[in-house]
Design a protein around this motif. Structure first.
Motif, PDB file in Angstrom:
ATOM      1  N   ASN B 188       0.806  -1.221   0.000  1.00 46.32           N
ATOM      2  CA  ASN B 188       0.000   0.000   0.000  1.00 46.32           C
ATOM      3  C   ASN B 188       0.835   1.264   0.000  1.00 46.32           C
ATOM      4  O   ASN B 188       0.422   2.287  -0.544  1.00 46.32           O
ATOM      5  CB  ASN B 188      -0.952   0.003   1.196  1.00 46.32           C
ATOM      6  N   ALA B 237       0.949  -7.411  -2.511  1.00 48.35           N
ATOM      7  CA  ALA B 237       0.706  -7.128  -1.094  1.00 48.35           C
ATOM      8  C   ALA B 237      -0.249  -5.963  -0.846  1.00 48.35           C
ATOM      9  O   ALA B 237      -0.668  -5.749   0.286  1.00 48.35           O
ATOM     10  CB  ALA B 237       2.035  -6.854  -0.388  1.00 48.35           C
ATOM     11  N   THR B 239      -3.773  -3.684  -0.954  1.00 47.88           N
ATOM     12  CA  THR B 239      -5.159  -4.090  -0.760  1.00 47.88           C
ATOM     13  C   THR B 239      -6.066  -3.389  -1.763  1.00 47.88           C
ATOM     14  O   THR B 239      -5.672  -2.427  -2.412  1.00 47.88           O
ATOM     15  CB  THR B 239      -5.635  -3.800   0.674  1.00 47.88           C
ATOM     16  N   ILE B 240      -7.289  -3.913  -1.851  1.00 42.69           N
ATOM     17  CA  ILE B 240      -8.155  -3.540  -2.962  1.00 42.69           C
ATOM     18  C   ILE B 240      -8.562  -2.068  -2.954  1.00 42.69           C
ATOM     19  O   ILE B 240      -8.715  -1.455  -4.008  1.00 42.69           O
ATOM     20  CB  ILE B 240      -9.380  -4.491  -3.014  1.00 42.69           C
ATOM     21  N   LYS B 241      -8.699  -1.498  -1.776  1.00 43.74           N
ATOM     22  CA  LYS B 241      -9.114  -0.085  -1.736  1.00 43.74           C
ATOM     23  C   LYS B 241      -8.093   0.771  -2.476  1.00 43.74           C
ATOM     24  O   LYS B 241      -8.444   1.629  -3.287  1.00 43.74           O
ATOM     25  CB  LYS B 241      -9.251   0.362  -0.280  1.00 43.74           C
ATOM     26  N   ARG B 244      -8.149   0.132  -6.210  1.00 43.93           N
ATOM     27  CA  ARG B 244      -9.308   0.767  -6.824  1.00 43.93           C
ATOM     28  C   ARG B 244      -9.056   2.257  -7.027  1.00 43.93           C
ATOM     29  O   ARG B 244      -9.448   2.849  -8.022  1.00 43.93           O
ATOM     30  CB  ARG B 244     -10.548   0.546  -5.948  1.00 43.93           C
ATOM     31  N   PRO B 272      -9.767 -17.307  -2.103  1.00 49.76           N
ATOM     32  CA  PRO B 272     -10.702 -16.750  -1.112  1.00 49.76           C
ATOM     33  C   PRO B 272     -11.171 -15.370  -1.582  1.00 49.76           C
ATOM     34  O   PRO B 272     -10.462 -14.691  -2.335  1.00 49.76           O
ATOM     35  CB  PRO B 272      -9.869 -16.619   0.162  1.00 49.76           C
ATOM     36  N   ARG B 273     -12.335 -14.983  -1.117  1.00 48.00           N
ATOM     37  CA  ARG B 273     -12.983 -13.785  -1.664  1.00 48.00           C
ATOM     38  C   ARG B 273     -12.130 -12.518  -1.729  1.00 48.00           C
ATOM     39  O   ARG B 273     -12.070 -11.865  -2.774  1.00 48.00           O
ATOM     40  CB  ARG B 273     -14.286 -13.481  -0.918  1.00 48.00           C
ATOM     41  N   PRO B 274     -11.415 -12.151  -0.650  1.00 50.52           N
ATOM     42  CA  PRO B 274     -10.637 -10.911  -0.731  1.00 50.52           C
ATOM     43  C   PRO B 274      -9.582 -10.955  -1.836  1.00 50.52           C
ATOM     44  O   PRO B 274      -9.459 -10.023  -2.625  1.00 50.52           O
ATOM     45  CB  PRO B 274      -9.990 -10.800   0.648  1.00 50.52           C
ATOM     46  N   ARG B 275      -8.848 -12.040  -1.918  1.00 50.63           N
ATOM     47  CA  ARG B 275      -7.808 -12.170  -2.930  1.00 50.63           C
ATOM     48  C   ARG B 275      -8.449 -12.232  -4.312  1.00 50.63           C
ATOM     49  O   ARG B 275      -7.937 -11.668  -5.281  1.00 50.63           O
ATOM     50  CB  ARG B 275      -6.980 -13.429  -2.646  1.00 50.63           C
ATOM     51  N   ARG B 277     -11.329 -10.867  -5.334  1.00 50.32           N
ATOM     52  CA  ARG B 277     -11.804  -9.540  -5.759  1.00 50.32           C
ATOM     53  C   ARG B 277     -10.638  -8.659  -6.181  1.00 50.32           C
ATOM     54  O   ARG B 277     -10.714  -7.922  -7.169  1.00 50.32           O
ATOM     55  CB  ARG B 277     -12.595  -8.863  -4.635  1.00 50.32           C
ATOM     56  N   GLU B 333       1.317 -20.135   0.029  1.00 54.76           N
ATOM     57  CA  GLU B 333       1.880 -18.914   0.596  1.00 54.76           C
ATOM     58  C   GLU B 333       3.395 -18.891   0.521  1.00 54.76           C
ATOM     59  O   GLU B 333       4.021 -17.867   0.705  1.00 54.76           O
ATOM     60  CB  GLU B 333       1.450 -18.761   2.068  1.00 54.76           C
ATOM     61  N   GLY B 400       0.973  -4.092   8.377  1.00 50.67           N
ATOM     62  CA  GLY B 400      -0.358  -3.972   8.956  1.00 50.67           C
ATOM     63  C   GLY B 400      -0.858  -2.541   8.965  1.00 50.67           C
ATOM     64  O   GLY B 400      -0.101  -1.594   8.886  1.00 50.67           O
ATOM     65  N   VAL B 401      -2.168  -2.412   9.087  1.00 42.66           N
ATOM     66  CA  VAL B 401      -2.803  -1.100   9.121  1.00 42.66           C
ATOM     67  C   VAL B 401      -2.968  -0.665  10.570  1.00 42.66           C
ATOM     68  O   VAL B 401      -2.604  -1.401  11.495  1.00 42.66           O
ATOM     69  CB  VAL B 401      -4.168  -1.140   8.409  1.00 42.66           C
TER      70      VAL B 401
END
Lengths: 237, 487
Positions: B188, B237, B239-241, B244, B272-275, B277, B333, B400-401
């Motif tokens: 990110n 690595a 994330t989708i936000k 996008r 799995p769904r997150p990966r 999308r 992984e 991590g966030v």
């Protein structure tokens, strides 16, 4: 001065909006219930505030589409204003600095009705609360000071997943549509299930009375190593 | 809306998390209302999210505990202030809850204190029942390749620090006069950098990005940003936000290599769904190449590792980067990148390495694992050192966030509470706490910045921002900050 609206709030991130530069005046659009709802809304302080703020800061704006929007308003002020006017859907959430529009309910003129909600906390204890229709689940947790650690860190602006809640399947199916934005943040939630939602995006309705919500566990140190099991690699900041 | 924003800021909001504890009126002179001579005293080193969340949990769990937060800079909040991108203001909402914590009657903030230099960990451990290390990761991982020191090569940490007003990065002066920028790393942070490089100025000028960064970006010639990773699309690595936001960035188009995505479509159904999308969004960007006429473009480049930064004729400035092409070995992984022997040169004038932050040891008395670059610990209890704890990135590494750090800090706080209750931490013995440290610091000519004094800096920044149409204009100079704090 008000008919159909397309224009969306300029303050929202540009990639989610298209700017329209034309004309004068303002248009507001509400969901079904149309004219009656609109007139009632126009009498509210909230309406004046939004109209004035938008017209002052974005003189080129011509319209404001409220149909699928969610607005960021200060919680306390909103509740004071709204409970007096009883005319505007109370499902507002988020912070001023990042507006997301106004979520209109199908029968907002009925305004507040009591709903009972049960939270199954991480320690196994059940917390039962009475709340009002229109409130988001984040509002409920915050306003009633529920003892749920770390809930709602970003204050309802879809910038975290700490208000993650797990619904009963039958209830989950009744909930409103989930936006890409919510799904994006939900994807990062620990312990994601098929009936998970973010509490800040779900507003109470009469038909959700009595629902039981499970507060998922947070990642704890012991499980950091097994983050590899979870569905996404740990995101970097 | 602007008035509303100010209203919100000015008001004391009831933020969940401290509801059980009596919220105090903001302390007038930074002196704690009660001179608490009894009750456990905890010292926290580092005023970022880890420090504040640990403090929050401690204050909530023990009604007699008091917490002092020491921070190197005059200003609090760490990476929330200096790391989170300027166009992500909602992520910074956590500052509200941290402010409430700092204003709590049993908490005090001491800025401008460099632990390790102005005061040692041992001295803190003598003055407090427990010391928590929450000082994060102020270093960065280097690529370890020739040419890394050439002009035009920066760590993402420094580049981000530059546009976010970190005092030590104010003289960075990155040269944005080249057409292509290459970012190594695909997390990110890498996407933040790419986005800031290509975002429309209209968008940026209303944020709290520093004015000098804004001016540099206004004159930027950068039109193409490549974001390079050593493995494949399924290992990315970010994330989708954030992805996008890149896909939707106005006036830009995506420029990917379809070759990089061989076999990905087939793999989608098992993800799995997150990966899934995230990958689907990437595939969409690959397909919808966008109008060639659009000048600005960005793209991922996969299976590539940097091996050398190439210099121009004068040997001083980066003009390109040599990448080794990889293939993937292994599965799941533990997929790793192995070099194929092939190389590829990419011409570019700006190289930003975004391969991770890194913690550094600040005091020889504290155990440190140089390989993992963390303080070795068990659930936040520092190895072999009673009374010493850690939370945040210095505890588990720099990933991590904010919410991840929040959970982690809560865990550490719980360990401390447990130890207090089990008698492992002897809180019956009386400890002097802040007054002892303040006295030591005074002898060493170190003056602290208390929270109300930070609030003066804050007010000044907001005032300067107002005239520029921004939420704040950050002060870049520690000396200026101190002058205002102590005025």
């Amino acid at each position: 001065m008000h008919e159909n609206v397309e224009r969306e709030h300029k303050k929202e991130k540009p990639q989610r909006q298209h700017q329209k530069d034309s004309g004068q005046g303002f248009q507001f659009n509400m969901k079904e219930g149309g004219l009656l709802q609109k007139e009632a809304f126009e009498k509210t302080a909230l309406f004046s505030v939004i109209r004035d703020a938008v017209m002052t800061n974005f003189p080129a704006a011509t319209e404001l589409d409220l149909r699928n929007a969610r607005v960021a308003v200060m919680r306390k002020a909103a509740h004071q204003t709204l409970s007096q006017t009883r005319a505007f859907p109370q499902c507002v959430t988020g912070s001023y600095t990042h507006s997301r529009g106004i979520n209109t309910l199908t029968n907002p003129l009925r305004s507040e009705e009591k709903v009972t909600v049960h939270f199954l906390n991480r320690d196994g204890k059940r917390i039962t609360v009475n709340a009002l229709t229109g409130e988001s689940l984040l509002d409920v947790v915050v306003n009633q000071d529920l003892d749920i650690d770390g809930f709602g860190a970003c204050e309802g602006t879809l910038a975290c997943s700490t208000c993650h809640l797990i619904f009963e399947e039958a209830v989950y199916k009744k909930l409103g549509p989930i936006t890409d934005e919510e799904m994006d943040m939900l994807d990062l939630a620990y312990g994601l299930t098929d009936t998970s939602r973010l509490g800040c995006q779900v507003c109470l309705r009469k038909d959700l009375d009595g629902m039981i919500l499970r507060v998922p566990d947070m990642i704890s140190d012991a499980r950091v190593e097994s983050e590899k099991e979870s569905s996404a690699a740990p995101p970097k900041v | 809306m602007m008035t509303m924003v100010n209203l919100v800021r000015g008001s004391v909001m009831k933020i969940h998390g401290l509801s059980r504890v009596s919220l105090c009126v903001p302390a007038v002179c930074g002196v704690r209302g009660l001179s608490s001579t009894s009750g456990p005293k905890v010292c926290i080193v580092g005023g970022g999210p880890a420090g504040f969340y640990t403090a929050q949990q401690l204050l909530k769990a023990r009604q007699e505990a008091s917490v002092d937060i020491y921070e190197k800079l005059p200003v609090p909040f760490g990476l929330v202030r200096f790391g989170v991108a300027p166009d992500h203001p909602e992520v910074k909402n956590v500052i509200n809850t941290f402010t409430q914590t700092a204003q709590h009657e049993r908490c005090s903030f001491h800025g401008n204190v460099n632990v390790g230099k102005d005061v040692t960990i041992d001295e803190l451990r003598q003055a407090y029942h427990a010391v928590v290390l929450s000082y994060g990761a102020e270093g960065n991982r280097s690529m370890g390749i020739p040419g890394e020191d050439l002009a035009g090569v920066f760590s993402a940490k420094d580049f981000v620090g530059w546009y976010n007003g970190l005092p030590s990065n104010k003289e960075l002066h990155p040269d944005l006069g080249c057409e292509t920028a290459v970012i190594l790393g695909q997390g990110n942070v890498a996407l933040d950098v790419a986005r800031i490089l290509l975002a429309p100025l209209d968008m940026l000028k209303e944020t709290d990005i520093t004015q000098n960064a804004l001016e540099a970006l206004a004159g930027s010639k950068v039109r193409r940003v490549l974001i390079v990773g050593r493995r494949g699309p399924l290992q990315i690595a970010c994330t989708i936000k954030e992805l996008r936001e890149m896909v939707n960035l106005p006036n830009t188009r995506a420029d990917m290599l379809s070759d990089d995505f061989k076999g990905i479509a087939e793999a989608l159904k098992d993800l799995p769904r997150p990966r899934k999308r995230l990958t689907e969004l990437m595939m969409k960007a690959v397909k919808e190449k966008g109008d060639d006429k659009v000048e600005k473009c960005w793209g991922f480049r996969f299976f590539r590792s940097p091996v050398e930064v190439l210099a121009g004729a004068d040997g001083k400035r980066a003009t390109g980067i040599r990448l080794a092409l990889n293939k993937l070995e292994g599965s799941g992984e533990s997929v790793r990148a192995e070099p194929t022997g092939q190389l590829e040169d990419v011409g570019c004038g700006l190289i930003i390495s975004s391969i991770g932050y890194k913690s550094i040891p600040i005091d020889p008395a504290v155990p440190f694992d140089p390989r993992k670059a963390i303080v070795p610990n068990e659930m936040g209890r520092v190895q072999d050192t009673a009374g010493l704890y850690c939370s945040g990135w210095v505890k588990r590494g720099p990933t991590g966030v904010i919410a991840t750090t929040m959970n982690d800090s809560f865990d550490t706080a719980r360990a401390i509470i447990q130890d207090m209750e089990a008698g492992k931490l002897d809180v019956s013995v009386s400890k002097p706490g802040a007054p002892a440290i303040t006295a030591l610091l005074q002898k060493r000519d170190v003056r602290t910045v208390l929270f109300p004094q930070w609030e003066k800096i804050n007010a000044e920044e907001e005032k300067r921002g107002k005239s520029l149409g921004k939420p704040r204009e950050k002060l870049l100079d520690v000396d200026k900050m101190l002058k205002i704090a102590w005025s």
